[in-house]
Design a protein around this motif. Sequence first.
Motif, PDB file in Angstrom:
ATOM      1  N   UNK A  43      60.651 117.678  67.499  1.00 43.65           N
ATOM      2  CA  UNK A  43      60.423 116.251  67.746  1.00 43.65           C
ATOM      3  C   UNK A  43      58.952 116.001  68.087  1.00 43.65           C
ATOM      4  N   UNK A  44      58.348 116.903  68.847  1.00 44.70           N
ATOM      5  CA  UNK A  44      56.924 116.780  69.174  1.00 44.70           C
ATOM      6  C   UNK A  44      56.072 116.854  67.902  1.00 44.70           C
ATOM      7  N   UNK A  45      56.418 117.771  67.008  1.00 48.13           N
ATOM      8  CA  UNK A  45      55.680 117.896  65.745  1.00 48.13           C
ATOM      9  C   UNK A  45      55.861 116.647  64.890  1.00 48.13           C
ATOM     10  N   UNK A  46      57.061 116.098  64.935  1.00 44.59           N
ATOM     11  CA  UNK A  46      57.337 114.859  64.191  1.00 44.59           C
ATOM     12  C   UNK A  46      56.470 113.719  64.727  1.00 44.59           C
ATOM     13  N   UNK A  47      56.358 113.629  66.044  1.00 46.11           N
ATOM     14  CA  UNK A  47      55.541 112.579  66.660  1.00 46.11           C
ATOM     15  C   UNK A  47      54.067 112.746  66.277  1.00 46.11           C
ATOM     16  N   UNK A  48      53.589 113.987  66.282  1.00 46.45           N
ATOM     17  CA  UNK A  48      52.195 114.248  65.903  1.00 46.45           C
ATOM     18  C   UNK A  48      51.955 113.862  64.449  1.00 46.45           C
ATOM     19  N   UNK A  49      52.935 114.152  63.579  1.00 48.93           N
ATOM     20  CA  UNK A  49      52.815 113.799  62.159  1.00 48.93           C
ATOM     21  C   UNK A  49      52.791 112.277  61.989  1.00 48.93           C
ATOM     22  N   UNK A  50      53.617 111.577  62.759  1.00 46.00           N
ATOM     23  CA  UNK A  50      53.640 110.115  62.697  1.00 46.00           C
ATOM     24  C   UNK A  50      52.300 109.529  63.132  1.00 46.00           C
ATOM     25  N   UNK A  51      51.742 110.086  64.201  1.00 47.26           N
ATOM     26  CA  UNK A  51      50.452 109.597  64.703  1.00 47.26           C
ATOM     27  C   UNK A  51      49.345 109.848  63.686  1.00 47.26           C
ATOM     28  N   UNK A  52      49.400 111.001  63.022  1.00 49.85           N
ATOM     29  CA  UNK A  52      48.409 111.320  61.991  1.00 49.85           C
ATOM     30  C   UNK A  52      48.544 110.354  60.805  1.00 49.85           C
ATOM     31  N   UNK A  73      54.434 112.002  78.589  1.00 50.37           N
ATOM     32  CA  UNK A  73      53.132 111.755  79.200  1.00 50.37           C
ATOM     33  C   UNK A  73      53.074 110.301  79.665  1.00 50.37           C
ATOM     34  N   UNK A  74      52.077 109.993  80.465  1.00 51.43           N
ATOM     35  CA  UNK A  74      51.911 108.613  80.943  1.00 51.43           C
ATOM     36  C   UNK A  74      51.704 107.664  79.767  1.00 51.43           C
ATOM     37  N   UNK A  75      50.944 108.131  78.754  1.00 48.66           N
ATOM     38  CA  UNK A  75      50.686 107.300  77.580  1.00 48.66           C
ATOM     39  C   UNK A  75      51.970 107.052  76.783  1.00 48.66           C
ATOM     40  N   UNK A  76      52.777 108.092  76.662  1.00 47.06           N
ATOM     41  CA  UNK A  76      54.036 107.962  75.911  1.00 47.06           C
ATOM     42  C   UNK A  76      54.991 107.008  76.612  1.00 47.06           C
ATOM     43  N   UNK A  77      55.094 107.125  77.939  1.00 46.77           N
ATOM     44  CA  UNK A  77      55.972 106.229  78.688  1.00 46.77           C
ATOM     45  C   UNK A  77      55.445 104.798  78.641  1.00 46.77           C
ATOM     46  N   UNK A  78      54.125 104.653  78.688  1.00 45.09           N
ATOM     47  CA  UNK A  78      53.519 103.310  78.608  1.00 45.09           C
ATOM     48  C   UNK A  78      53.814 102.683  77.250  1.00 45.09           C
ATOM     49  N   UNK A 132      59.474 105.451  68.673  1.00 45.59           N
ATOM     50  CA  UNK A 132      60.399 105.089  69.754  1.00 45.59           C
ATOM     51  C   UNK A 132      61.633 105.995  69.721  1.00 45.59           C
ATOM     52  N   UNK A 133      62.187 106.223  68.532  1.00 45.18           N
ATOM     53  CA  UNK A 133      63.351 107.108  68.416  1.00 45.18           C
ATOM     54  C   UNK A 133      63.019 108.511  68.911  1.00 45.18           C
ATOM     55  N   UNK A 134      61.863 109.030  68.499  1.00 42.21           N
ATOM     56  CA  UNK A 134      61.458 110.381  68.902  1.00 42.21           C
ATOM     57  C   UNK A 134      61.319 110.472  70.422  1.00 42.21           C
ATOM     58  N   UNK A 135      60.641 109.511  71.032  1.00 41.88           N
ATOM     59  CA  UNK A 135      60.404 109.557  72.472  1.00 41.88           C
ATOM     60  C   UNK A 135      61.691 109.416  73.274  1.00 41.88           C
ATOM     61  N   UNK A 136      62.592 108.559  72.810  1.00 41.40           N
ATOM     62  CA  UNK A 136      63.874 108.415  73.510  1.00 41.40           C
ATOM     63  C   UNK A 136      64.696 109.693  73.374  1.00 41.40           C
ATOM     64  N   UNK A 137      64.685 110.298  72.185  1.00 38.16           N
ATOM     65  CA  UNK A 137      65.395 111.571  71.992  1.00 38.16           C
ATOM     66  C   UNK A 137      64.827 112.637  72.920  1.00 38.16           C
ATOM     67  N   UNK A 138      63.508 112.695  73.040  1.00 36.79           N
ATOM     68  CA  UNK A 138      62.881 113.670  73.945  1.00 36.79           C
ATOM     69  C   UNK A 138      63.323 113.439  75.391  1.00 36.79           C
ATOM     70  N   UNK A 139      63.356 112.170  75.807  1.00 38.92           N
ATOM     71  CA  UNK A 139      63.796 111.854  77.173  1.00 38.92           C
ATOM     72  C   UNK A 139      65.233 112.306  77.409  1.00 38.92           C
ATOM     73  N   UNK A 140      66.105 112.052  76.420  1.00 35.36           N
ATOM     74  CA  UNK A 140      67.513 112.411  76.563  1.00 35.36           C
ATOM     75  C   UNK A 140      67.717 113.924  76.565  1.00 35.36           C
ATOM     76  N   UNK A 141      66.761 114.649  75.987  1.00 33.82           N
ATOM     77  CA  UNK A 141      66.835 116.108  76.001  1.00 33.82           C
ATOM     78  C   UNK A 141      66.168 116.693  77.244  1.00 33.82           C
ATOM     79  N   UNK A 142      65.702 115.816  78.138  1.00 37.00           N
ATOM     80  CA  UNK A 142      65.134 116.286  79.398  1.00 37.00           C
ATOM     81  C   UNK A 142      63.656 116.593  79.352  1.00 37.00           C
ATOM     82  N   UNK A 143      62.978 116.247  78.241  1.00 35.97           N
ATOM     83  CA  UNK A 143      61.543 116.509  78.138  1.00 35.97           C
ATOM     84  C   UNK A 143      60.760 115.448  78.912  1.00 35.97           C
TER      85      UNK A 143
END
Length: 210
Positions: A122-131, A162-167, A148-159
């Motif tokens: 999921x982290x790699x997916x987010x980096x690819x999206x940002x690129x 970052x402050x920027x991601x939550x913002x 948004x889907x990636x970040x919510x999935x990460x939260x639900x998996x307990x990850x």
Amino acid sequence: NIDDEIPYFSSTMSKVARSRGKAQTELLRANINDQVSRLLDQLEDLEELKDEFEEGEYEETKEETMAQLREFQEFLERSVQGDMSLVSEYGATILALQAAISQAFKTPEVIRMFAKKQPDALRKRLAALQRDKKIRQISPEKFQTQAVEVLIALKKLGSKLSMQEQAFLDKMSSARHMEDAVDKLGSGSSVEKNLISKANAEISKANIKK
């Protein structure tokens, strides 16, 4: 002496029962994993080939896929209930399937990573999206939806985000609606609520130990 043989017989039978139970659990795991992979492949293929369907065919095929997902989700919940090791192992899968069925999540790749508990992917997916956003290979709307889907999935998996991601999530109204929708998943029957509650607890506990 037959009385001396009874404890040995009981111990042997107990070992046989445990061995048989373990074999059945492994068989169940293999069946679940195969079905999850098949259904997620089907969902992914459906979206990739969307433009090739004739009029009305896409909707019909998607409804059939959703019906299969609902049926499998119910089977999975019944199968893991009462076995906390299976609840821990497949709790995220249940949540991901429900997110797909409810259309809270719409990106098959993200649903797959969520279901298979793959925070690194999921982290790699987010980096690819940002690129892709930076070089304008993806529209701002598509970036926002998938990020948004990636970040919510990460939260639900307990990850931990970052402050920027939550913002980023905090400023997106769609994120609040999506997260609320995911939080409400499994709020049907009391059995289902108990199952999801245990699943979330076990997922969080497992991630704390890592």
